[in-house]
Enzyme design. Structure first.
Site, mmCIF file in Angstrom:
data_model
loop_
_atom_site.group_PDB
_atom_site.id
_atom_site.type_symbol
_atom_site.label_atom_id
_atom_site.label_comp_id
_atom_site.label_asym_id
_atom_site.label_seq_id
_atom_site.Cartn_x
_atom_site.Cartn_y
_atom_site.Cartn_z
ATOM 1 N N TYR A 162 0.846 -1.198 0.000
ATOM 2 C CA TYR A 162 0.000 0.000 0.000
ATOM 3 C C TYR A 162 0.877 1.242 0.000
ATOM 4 O O TYR A 162 2.021 1.234 0.465
ATOM 5 C CB TYR A 162 -0.921 0.031 1.229
ATOM 6 C CG TYR A 162 -0.238 0.636 2.427
ATOM 7 C CD1 TYR A 162 -0.346 2.013 2.664
ATOM 8 C CD2 TYR A 162 0.563 -0.122 3.256
ATOM 9 C CE1 TYR A 162 0.333 2.598 3.730
ATOM 10 C CE2 TYR A 162 1.232 0.467 4.314
ATOM 11 C CZ TYR A 162 1.111 1.818 4.545
ATOM 12 O OH TYR A 162 1.787 2.388 5.586
ATOM 13 N N TYR A 429 -1.419 -6.550 9.268
ATOM 14 C CA TYR A 429 -1.055 -6.476 7.839
ATOM 15 C C TYR A 429 0.175 -7.344 7.604
ATOM 16 O O TYR A 429 1.218 -7.133 8.223
ATOM 17 C CB TYR A 429 -0.777 -5.002 7.495
ATOM 18 C CG TYR A 429 -0.196 -4.746 6.130
ATOM 19 C CD1 TYR A 429 -0.579 -5.490 5.017
ATOM 20 C CD2 TYR A 429 0.738 -3.730 5.935
ATOM 21 C CE1 TYR A 429 -0.042 -5.227 3.772
ATOM 22 C CE2 TYR A 429 1.267 -3.451 4.692
ATOM 23 C CZ TYR A 429 0.874 -4.207 3.606
ATOM 24 O OH TYR A 429 1.403 -3.953 2.371
ATOM 25 N N TYR A 432 3.579 -6.001 7.282
ATOM 26 C CA TYR A 432 4.202 -5.498 8.513
ATOM 27 C C TYR A 432 4.461 -6.713 9.392
ATOM 28 O O TYR A 432 3.890 -6.874 10.473
ATOM 29 C CB TYR A 432 3.293 -4.500 9.229
ATOM 30 C CG TYR A 432 3.243 -3.139 8.570
ATOM 31 C CD1 TYR A 432 4.100 -2.825 7.519
ATOM 32 C CD2 TYR A 432 2.354 -2.162 8.993
ATOM 33 C CE1 TYR A 432 4.060 -1.579 6.911
ATOM 34 C CE2 TYR A 432 2.317 -0.915 8.397
ATOM 35 C CZ TYR A 432 3.173 -0.632 7.356
ATOM 36 O OH TYR A 432 3.141 0.605 6.765
HETATM 37 P P1 FDA Z 1 12.047 -9.433 1.690
HETATM 38 O O1 FDA Z 1 13.027 -9.764 0.634
HETATM 39 O O2 FDA Z 1 12.547 -9.375 3.091
HETATM 40 O O3 FDA Z 1 10.802 -10.410 1.585
HETATM 41 C C1 FDA Z 1 9.673 -10.329 2.430
HETATM 42 C C2 FDA Z 1 8.895 -11.649 2.381
HETATM 43 O O4 FDA Z 1 8.555 -11.975 1.038
HETATM 44 C C3 FDA Z 1 9.702 -12.852 2.885
HETATM 45 O O5 FDA Z 1 8.824 -13.817 3.426
HETATM 46 C C4 FDA Z 1 10.322 -13.385 1.612
HETATM 47 O O6 FDA Z 1 10.720 -14.738 1.697
HETATM 48 C C5 FDA Z 1 9.195 -13.190 0.613
HETATM 49 N N1 FDA Z 1 9.690 -12.997 -0.752
HETATM 50 C C6 FDA Z 1 10.548 -12.032 -1.167
HETATM 51 N N2 FDA Z 1 10.751 -12.146 -2.482
HETATM 52 C C7 FDA Z 1 10.031 -13.204 -2.907
HETATM 53 C C8 FDA Z 1 9.853 -13.813 -4.192
HETATM 54 N N3 FDA Z 1 10.461 -13.341 -5.264
HETATM 55 N N4 FDA Z 1 9.080 -14.916 -4.268
HETATM 56 C C9 FDA Z 1 8.455 -15.410 -3.156
HETATM 57 N N5 FDA Z 1 8.565 -14.866 -1.931
HETATM 58 C C10 FDA Z 1 9.357 -13.756 -1.811
HETATM 59 N N6 FDA Z 1 4.876 -1.840 3.107
HETATM 60 C C11 FDA Z 1 3.846 -1.200 2.478
HETATM 61 O O7 FDA Z 1 2.861 -1.840 2.110
HETATM 62 N N7 FDA Z 1 3.932 0.140 2.235
HETATM 63 C C12 FDA Z 1 5.014 0.883 2.574
HETATM 64 O O8 FDA Z 1 5.049 2.085 2.339
HETATM 65 C C13 FDA Z 1 6.102 0.213 3.220
HETATM 66 N N8 FDA Z 1 7.232 0.905 3.590
HETATM 67 C C14 FDA Z 1 8.295 0.223 4.154
HETATM 68 C C15 FDA Z 1 9.459 0.924 4.485
HETATM 69 C C16 FDA Z 1 10.541 0.262 5.065
HETATM 70 C C17 FDA Z 1 11.797 1.035 5.378
HETATM 71 C C18 FDA Z 1 10.440 -1.121 5.347
HETATM 72 C C19 FDA Z 1 11.602 -1.846 6.007
HETATM 73 C C20 FDA Z 1 9.285 -1.827 5.017
HETATM 74 C C21 FDA Z 1 8.202 -1.167 4.422
HETATM 75 N N9 FDA Z 1 7.031 -1.845 4.079
HETATM 76 C C22 FDA Z 1 6.001 -1.171 3.466
HETATM 77 C C23 FDA Z 1 6.903 -3.296 4.314
HETATM 78 C C24 FDA Z 1 7.252 -4.063 3.045
HETATM 79 O O9 FDA Z 1 6.196 -3.985 2.111
HETATM 80 C C25 FDA Z 1 7.483 -5.558 3.371
HETATM 81 O O10 FDA Z 1 8.520 -5.684 4.286
HETATM 82 C C26 FDA Z 1 7.775 -6.337 2.088
HETATM 83 O O11 FDA Z 1 7.517 -7.712 2.308
HETATM 84 C C27 FDA Z 1 9.209 -6.129 1.656
HETATM 85 O O12 FDA Z 1 9.517 -6.791 0.468
HETATM 86 P P2 FDA Z 1 11.068 -7.111 0.192
HETATM 87 O O13 FDA Z 1 11.136 -7.870 -1.077
HETATM 88 O O14 FDA Z 1 11.885 -5.869 0.331
HETATM 89 O O15 FDA Z 1 11.401 -8.013 1.461
#
Ligand code: FDA
Length: 491
Positions: A162, A429, A432
């Site tokens: 979101y 959520y 989060y």
């Molecule tokens: P990461 O790589 O850590 O993955 C998160 C999860 O998804 C894990 O379970 C992982 O195994 C799985 N996953 C990752 N890639 C995958 C793939 N290719 N296939 C299958 N599974 C996969 N949220 C939001 O909705 N709005 C916002 O504005 C924000 N802002 C925000 C700011 C900051 C600084 C942080 C640290 C976090 C947010 N978030 C957010 C939360 C964010 O949406 C959430 O942490 C996401 O899961 C991050 O995705 P990443 O790929 O970066 O994380």
């Protein structure tokens, strides 16, 4: 020897010109730690005692992903999948069981087709890269997703997603039209091949329970050439209580072109601790249509404004995949369905002033979010929610004591909020991530145990996620601390 055996297996199963050995990092590789640490966004998990992967594969080709899945299965190892590494509780790169990590940062192409109003985006791209590539092609298109440019597409799009376009256009998951995933048998499937049930599950149910998602076809949304932003701050002494109270009655009902977030922060003013309410807004239109004293800009410039960059900063910062702002942190979430009374708001301020640390962010719902059925995607928090709360504790001190202290503060505030937020279940959520809600038993995931946190994230959709999981991954190969259980594999 395990290293040799594994590399042998990986090479046998990956058929591409880049040898997989060149993108695989064992702990004796001098680059192992820097590869691991470069996408850790929560410093709590950078300590020497944090369990680390047996090795890391950083695929440059889908065949590397297939090989990683097939060989982990042969060798009975669990896989953790990382795209941007923003998981608040580190579940993409930390586990108490032996595991390997597949890190997708090398797979991050973004190809935008304005005529088709769509883009194919690889999971390793960041949101900043997506926004930048869209704006490079057109100033009148955007994509509804998070406000932090370094968040990874893989986790974000599979967990909801979101941002400030939510009230007008819904979530990221409401704007996905196709995806490519590698399943537990190493099959590479697009939407047609995976079928509608699995395609439904990966749009909000957390991708890591179902496969490794390689790429997504997203639907772009139209944005006006000029949008308007404002940021207004008020302390309690300046009337913040009244404004927050009134905000609760309008934030989810006003024109869906307007999104006003409130960030509530304990601050010290003239030697006294008070609460500062910061109202951050995006309006999809010009300032005249809103009110005076606002700033007009293009949508891509508003992305920078919302990320707290100074006006005039080059949009090139969106291509910056790393942040210098890493902190130790813990996050939690809640949903508010009835406005909190003024007296109760004042009680919350008092509690925040007493605890000093946790920050609350209120994000308004309504608009498009209320029009989408809670069954359309696994993300169920739709009509009936006025706003979502994010609880945030961030700190700079190292060590276990600081972790315990900060976890205690955020949990105290969360407990205090119980009467004011959603009940039966108390909703959260998925993006989060909060392991306080519960985790699966090591090596297993029972329906009963998982439904504890599963119904908080997904409400009634949890059961459908379990059915899809049981159908596509009955042996529960894709398991992790908060994965969806398979009825065939659970005891
Ligand atoms: P990461 O790589 O850590 O993955 C998160 C999860 O998804 C894990 O379970 C992982 O195994 C799985 N996953 C990752 N890639 C995958 C793939 N290719 N296939 C299958 N599974 C996969 N949220 C939001 O909705 N709005 C916002 O504005 C924000 N802002 C925000 C700011 C900051 C600084 C942080 C640290 C976090 C947010 N978030 C957010 C939360 C964010 O949406 C959430 O942490 C996401 O899961 C991050 O995705 P990443 O790929 O970066 O994380």
């Amino acid at each position: 020897p395990i290293q040799e055996t594994f590399l042998q297996c990986l090479s046998t199963h990956s058929l591409t010109s880049t040898p997989i050995s060149e993108v695989t990092y064992f702990p004796n590789n001098p680059n192992y730690l820097s590869v691991l640490n470069s996408y850790i966004r929560n410093l709590v998990f950078t300590s020497p005692t944090t369990p680390k992967p047996l090795f890391i594969v950083t695929p440059t080709h889908v065949s590397h992903i297939r090989a990683s899945i097939i060989c982990s299965k042969i060798h009975g190892l669990e896989v953790r999948i990382r795209s941007g590494g923003h998981d608040y509780d580190g579940l993409s790169y930390v586990s108490a069981v032996p595991f390997i990590m597949v890190d997708l940062f090398n797979m991050r192409s973004v190809s935008v087709d304005i005529e088709d109003e769509s883009a194919w985006v690889e999971s390793g791209a960041t949101l900043g890269e997506v926004y930048y590539r869209i704006a490079e092609k057109s100033k009148t298109y955007g994509y509804p997703a998070g406000v932090c440019p370094t968040v990874g597409v893989g986790g974000h799009l599979s967990g909801g997603g979101y941002g400030n376009l939510m009230r007008k256009h819904g979530l990221s998951v409401d704007n996905i039209v196709d995806a490519v995933l590698v399943d537990a048998n190493g099959n590479v499937l697009d939407r047609e091949a995976m079928g509608e049930d699995l395609f439904w599950a990966i749009r909000g149910g957390g991708g890591a329970s179902f496969g490794i998602i390689v790429s997504w076809k997203i639907k772009l949304v139209q944005v006006p050439e000029v949008v308007t932003v404002f940021r207004v701050e008020r302390t309690l002494e300046e009337g913040a209580s009244d404004i927050v109270y009134q905000w609760q009655h309008v934030a989810n009902k006003i024109d869906e072109d307007l999104f006003i977030r409130v960030v509530l922060n304990p601050v010290t003013r003239k030697g006294q601790v008070t609460i500062k309410a910061k109202f951050n807004a995006l309006f999809l239109g010009n300032a005249q249509r809103l009110v005076s004293d606002c700033k007009e800009m293009s949508w891509i410039e508003s992305v920078l404004f919302w990320s707290n960059y100074q006006i005039g900063t080059s949009t090139d910062v969106l291509l910056e995949r790393h942040s210098t702002k890493e902190k130790y942190l813990k996050r939690k979430s809640d949903y508010v369905q009835e406005p909190i009374s003024k007296t109760d708001l004042e009680g919350i301020w008092k509690k925040m002033i007493q605890l000093r640390k946790p920050v609350l962010t209120f994000n308004p719902y309504g608009g498009k979010m209320s029009e989408i059925s809670e069954l359309d995607t696994p993300f169920p928090h739709r009509s009936g929610n006025i706003y979502k709360i994010q609880y945030a504790a961030s700190w700079k001190e190292e060590g276990a004591e600081a972790v315990d202290h900060n976890l205690d503060l955020i949990r105290k505030l969360y407990d205090y909020m119980t009467p004011f937020v959603s009940k039966s279940p108390r909703c959260s959520y998925l993006n989060y991530r909060d392991i306080d809600l519960g985790i699966n038993e090591i090596g297993n995931a029972s329906y009963e145990q998982a439904s504890g946190w599963g119904t908080k994230y997904f409400k009634g959709n949890f059961d459908r996620l379990v059915q899809v999981k049981t159908m596509v991954d009955p042996g529960n190969f894709f398991r992790y601390e908060q994965s969806i259980p398979s009825l065939e594999a659970s005891s």
